[in-house]
Motif scaffolding. Sequence first.
Motif, PDB file in Angstrom:
ATOM      1  N   MET A   1       0.859 -15.833  -0.844  1.00  0.00           N
ATOM      2  CA  MET A   1       1.304 -16.582   0.334  1.00  0.00           C
ATOM      3  C   MET A   1       2.487 -15.888   0.997  1.00  0.00           C
ATOM      4  O   MET A   1       2.633 -15.917   2.223  1.00  0.00           O
ATOM      5  N   ASN A   2       3.337 -15.244   0.201  1.00  0.00           N
ATOM      6  CA  ASN A   2       4.467 -14.519   0.775  1.00  0.00           C
ATOM      7  C   ASN A   2       4.040 -13.207   1.434  1.00  0.00           C
ATOM      8  O   ASN A   2       4.780 -12.665   2.262  1.00  0.00           O
ATOM      9  N   PHE A   3       2.863 -12.695   1.075  1.00  0.00           N
ATOM     10  CA  PHE A   3       2.332 -11.510   1.751  1.00  0.00           C
ATOM     11  C   PHE A   3       1.930 -11.810   3.197  1.00  0.00           C
ATOM     12  O   PHE A   3       1.836 -10.903   4.025  1.00  0.00           O
ATOM     13  N   VAL A   4       1.641 -13.074   3.500  1.00  0.00           N
ATOM     14  CA  VAL A   4       0.973 -13.432   4.752  1.00  0.00           C
ATOM     15  C   VAL A   4       1.690 -12.919   6.013  1.00  0.00           C
ATOM     16  O   VAL A   4       1.025 -12.384   6.910  1.00  0.00           O
ATOM     17  N   PRO A   5       3.029 -13.054   6.156  1.00  0.00           N
ATOM     18  CA  PRO A   5       3.647 -12.501   7.377  1.00  0.00           C
ATOM     19  C   PRO A   5       3.394 -11.005   7.547  1.00  0.00           C
ATOM     20  O   PRO A   5       3.116 -10.536   8.662  1.00  0.00           O
ATOM     21  N   GLY A   6       3.488 -10.243   6.454  1.00  0.00           N
ATOM     22  CA  GLY A   6       3.202  -8.818   6.527  1.00  0.00           C
ATOM     23  C   GLY A   6       1.741  -8.546   6.813  1.00  0.00           C
ATOM     24  O   GLY A   6       1.402  -7.600   7.544  1.00  0.00           O
ATOM     25  N   MET A   7       0.855  -9.365   6.245  1.00  0.00           N
ATOM     26  CA  MET A   7      -0.576  -9.243   6.524  1.00  0.00           C
ATOM     27  C   MET A   7      -0.851  -9.436   8.007  1.00  0.00           C
ATOM     28  O   MET A   7      -1.646  -8.707   8.614  1.00  0.00           O
ATOM     29  N   ALA A   8      -0.200 -10.436   8.590  1.00  0.00           N
ATOM     30  CA  ALA A   8      -0.422 -10.730  10.007  1.00  0.00           C
ATOM     31  C   ALA A   8       0.033  -9.560  10.881  1.00  0.00           C
ATOM     32  O   ALA A   8      -0.649  -9.195  11.847  1.00  0.00           O
ATOM     33  N   ALA A   9       1.166  -8.948  10.537  1.00  0.00           N
ATOM     34  CA  ALA A   9       1.662  -7.809  11.324  1.00  0.00           C
ATOM     35  C   ALA A   9       0.722  -6.617  11.216  1.00  0.00           C
ATOM     36  O   ALA A   9       0.410  -5.960  12.215  1.00  0.00           O
ATOM     37  N   ALA A  10       0.261  -6.320   9.997  1.00  0.00           N
ATOM     38  CA  ALA A  10      -0.655  -5.196   9.800  1.00  0.00           C
ATOM     39  C   ALA A  10      -1.987  -5.451  10.494  1.00  0.00           C
ATOM     40  O   ALA A  10      -2.585  -4.543  11.078  1.00  0.00           O
ATOM     41  N   HIS A  11      -2.445  -6.690  10.451  1.00  0.00           N
ATOM     42  CA  HIS A  11      -3.705  -7.040  11.118  1.00  0.00           C
ATOM     43  C   HIS A  11      -3.572  -6.892  12.627  1.00  0.00           C
ATOM     44  O   HIS A  11      -4.464  -6.371  13.300  1.00  0.00           O
ATOM     45  N   ALA A  12      -2.432  -7.325  13.179  1.00  0.00           N
ATOM     46  CA  ALA A  12      -2.226  -7.250  14.627  1.00  0.00           C
ATOM     47  C   ALA A  12      -2.171  -5.807  15.115  1.00  0.00           C
ATOM     48  O   ALA A  12      -2.722  -5.483  16.173  1.00  0.00           O
ATOM     49  N   ASP A  13      -1.529  -4.940  14.338  1.00  0.00           N
ATOM     50  CA  ASP A  13      -1.389  -3.536  14.743  1.00  0.00           C
ATOM     51  C   ASP A  13      -2.452  -2.640  14.120  1.00  0.00           C
ATOM     52  O   ASP A  13      -2.408  -1.428  14.290  1.00  0.00           O
ATOM     53  N   ARG A  14      -3.383  -3.228  13.376  1.00  0.00           N
ATOM     54  CA  ARG A  14      -4.498  -2.507  12.752  1.00  0.00           C
ATOM     55  C   ARG A  14      -3.998  -1.358  11.874  1.00  0.00           C
ATOM     56  O   ARG A  14      -4.332  -0.198  12.064  1.00  0.00           O
ATOM     57  N   ILE A  15      -3.177  -1.730  10.886  1.00  0.00           N
ATOM     58  CA  ILE A  15      -2.636  -0.782   9.927  1.00  0.00           C
ATOM     59  C   ILE A  15      -3.447  -0.893   8.638  1.00  0.00           C
ATOM     60  O   ILE A  15      -3.604  -1.991   8.096  1.00  0.00           O
ATOM     61  N   PRO A  16      -3.984   0.210   8.112  1.00  0.00           N
ATOM     62  CA  PRO A  16      -4.787   0.129   6.877  1.00  0.00           C
ATOM     63  C   PRO A  16      -3.917  -0.264   5.686  1.00  0.00           C
ATOM     64  O   PRO A  16      -2.913   0.377   5.396  1.00  0.00           O
ATOM     65  N   MET A  17      -4.321  -1.338   5.003  1.00  0.00           N
ATOM     66  CA  MET A  17      -3.503  -1.896   3.926  1.00  0.00           C
ATOM     67  C   MET A  17      -4.393  -2.400   2.787  1.00  0.00           C
ATOM     68  O   MET A  17      -5.481  -2.914   3.015  1.00  0.00           O
TER      69      MET A  17
END
Length: 335
Positions: A72-88
């Motif tokens: 759940m704490n990953f979620v803000p970082g997940m949202a940023a990577a998803h928005a900028d399409r960063i492979p993670m």
Amino acid sequence: MVVNSLESVGIDHVFLVPGKLIYPLLDAIDNSPLTRGIVGAHETGSAFMADGYARASRKFGVCAGISGPGTMNFVPGMAAAHADRIPMLYIAGGISSHAEGKGAFQDATPGGIFESGVVRSLVTDIVELKNKENTQAEMRRAIEGLNWMRRAQSFISIPVDVQKQDVLPGQDVARQPYAHREFNACEVPANRAALDALCDQYLFQSKRVAFLVGSRGNDAETAKLLLEVAEGFHIPVATTLSGKGAFPEQHALALGVYGFSSHSRAARAINSDELDVLVVFGSDLNQRDSMNWSRRLTGGKELFIFDDSFDSPAMGHISRQGIFSGISASFRLLA
């Protein structure tokens, strides 16, 4: 097997917050001669650190934590990577398989908080590993799209009891850290015909040209090529907010940031109808990068958009078609 899979594609850092549910994974990382664990104070910070690592290295970022609250704490970082399409790649250590659905502390399976359902809209692939026999295949599936052409994000959940089980590596995922170095160096080729036309019609002529560089042109190698091209053709360069850093802002040709948090010089130059052509690299000109879809961005000038994303761009407000061409390869050819 998990760490070997990361080593085989050149991943040398994993950003994490320790917890009992990933102790076996931490032992494997600690014993790895190539992959180093970087401990963060919080899972959100680890997710953003891994995102930054991916942007800077042009590999994919990896972060690890316990399932449930860690995910759940990953979620803000997940949202940023998803928005900028960063492979993670996000790795979560789950409770033991035999404890699932029994009201266990930190149960994140469908019988608990169902974390995969929470993150489903933020990642491309979800892998829930349930037995050691599938480890190699599932790691391959999780990693498959994590490059700068596909720009996918993957989430894999591994129960702690499965983490403790030894898996014999197959021939294709042995401890051969440099066997697949080209995986991370894969590059979309340049569209030579389009770039030749750009040169013949604009760059080699007495035309007023400016570059706008987005996030997909923001890495160290591309930045060196961009600087060479800008200086060679004497072209002013602006970046979007997510492209900030792709061009030195103290340089005489730097216009600064255009779009959200725009510099006034960049806004005046890019929106000016005195430009003959604006060439955009690595941005789909969303609201943030287009100064609220400003009509002045396209008014009175030609617009060319070079991009190497396989995703459909959010450019319904722009009538011009984009040109599919590798960003780094484009600047290399222009240089």
